[in-house]
Design an enzyme around this catalytic site. Structure first.
Site, PDB file in Angstrom:
ATOM      1  N   TYR A 106       0.842  -1.199   0.000  1.00  0.00           N
ATOM      2  CA  TYR A 106       0.000   0.000   0.000  1.00  0.00           C
ATOM      3  C   TYR A 106       0.877   1.250   0.000  1.00  0.00           C
ATOM      4  O   TYR A 106       0.563   2.237  -0.663  1.00  0.00           O
ATOM      5  CB  TYR A 106      -0.934  -0.007   1.210  1.00  0.00           C
ATOM      6  CG  TYR A 106      -1.957  -1.114   1.146  1.00  0.00           C
ATOM      7  CD1 TYR A 106      -3.138  -0.958   0.423  1.00  0.00           C
ATOM      8  CD2 TYR A 106      -1.741  -2.321   1.797  1.00  0.00           C
ATOM      9  CE1 TYR A 106      -4.075  -1.976   0.351  1.00  0.00           C
ATOM     10  CE2 TYR A 106      -2.672  -3.347   1.738  1.00  0.00           C
ATOM     11  CZ  TYR A 106      -3.832  -3.166   1.007  1.00  0.00           C
ATOM     12  OH  TYR A 106      -4.752  -4.178   0.938  1.00  0.00           O
ATOM     13  N   CYS A 137      -6.592  -5.101  -7.832  1.00  0.00           N
ATOM     14  CA  CYS A 137      -6.382  -4.751  -6.423  1.00  0.00           C
ATOM     15  C   CYS A 137      -5.811  -5.922  -5.633  1.00  0.00           C
ATOM     16  O   CYS A 137      -5.202  -5.716  -4.578  1.00  0.00           O
ATOM     17  CB  CYS A 137      -7.683  -4.255  -5.797  1.00  0.00           C
ATOM     18  SG  CYS A 137      -9.066  -5.385  -5.957  1.00  0.00           S
ATOM     19  N   HIS A 138      -5.953  -7.129  -6.164  1.00  0.00           N
ATOM     20  CA  HIS A 138      -5.399  -8.304  -5.476  1.00  0.00           C
ATOM     21  C   HIS A 138      -3.871  -8.286  -5.456  1.00  0.00           C
ATOM     22  O   HIS A 138      -3.262  -9.014  -4.682  1.00  0.00           O
ATOM     23  CB  HIS A 138      -5.907  -9.598  -6.131  1.00  0.00           C
ATOM     24  CG  HIS A 138      -5.545  -9.742  -7.565  1.00  0.00           C
ATOM     25  ND1 HIS A 138      -6.291  -9.167  -8.581  1.00  0.00           N
ATOM     26  CD2 HIS A 138      -4.524 -10.383  -8.171  1.00  0.00           C
ATOM     27  CE1 HIS A 138      -5.737  -9.467  -9.738  1.00  0.00           C
ATOM     28  NE2 HIS A 138      -4.654 -10.199  -9.523  1.00  0.00           N
TER      29      HIS A 138
END
Length: 180
Positions: A106, A137-138
């Site tokens: 992130y 997003c994985h």
């Protein structure tokens, strides 16, 4: 108001719901066991959670078939469009820059969009991604390299990352059947 259409796609990790619009752009992709969450997202972003049954365009289904058959670049053929805040759309666009077979934290994603102090906000935007798998997003993991939350469940996230070669195959216990 946008008219939304719903189709069901059978994948190796469960039934996927495909929501498209009048122009046949993909507006949402979620797993059938998470349909209430998807409908809330549709209501929030489009003012309706109502959908009409209609098969998704062949290009979407063919791209998903190819992806699940091992062509990790096939999803780039899918035209998608989302509503959401400017920041969310910036994060979702940046997710597309993470190549298949790799992961990013992130913090790395926040730095990539030029907002290194917005790690939490990036995490929230990542979690609100309406077109998972297509907008990958994985591929975002914790700073310590551990798998963190995924709207479809950690088992599916692990399966997708293994499929793309970002995790060793032995990483996930044989729990996928229980997850779908």
């Amino acid at each position: 108001m946008t008219t939304l259409f719903l189709d069901h796609y059978e994948s190796p990790i469960g039934t996927i719901l495909l929501v498209t619009d009048e122009r046949r752009c993909l507006r949402a992709l979620d797993f059938a066991d998470h349909e209430p969450r998807m409908r809330q997202l549709l209501q929030r972003h489009y003012g309706t959670s109502e959908t009409l049954p209609l098969p998704a365009p062949t290009v979407i289904r063919d791209a998903l078939d190819a992806y699940f058959d091992g062509d990790l670049q096939a999803l780039s053929a899918i035209v998608w469009q989302t509503n959401g805040s400017l920041f969310q759309r910036q994060v979702w666009a940046a997710l597309g820059d993470i190549p298949a077979g790799t992961t990013q934290s992130y913090a790395e994603l926040a730095a990539h969009i030029g907002k290194p102090n917005a790690v939490r906000a990036v995490g929230l935007a990542n979690g609100a991604n309406p077109v998972g798998i297509v907008v990958p997003c994985h591929r975002v993991i914790g700073a310590n390299g551990k798998l963190t939350g995924y709207g479809g469940g950690i088992e599916r996230k692990a399966w997708l990352l293994e499929h793309e070669g970002a995790l060793p195959v032995a990483h996930t216990p044989n729990r996928m059947a229980a997850a779908i």
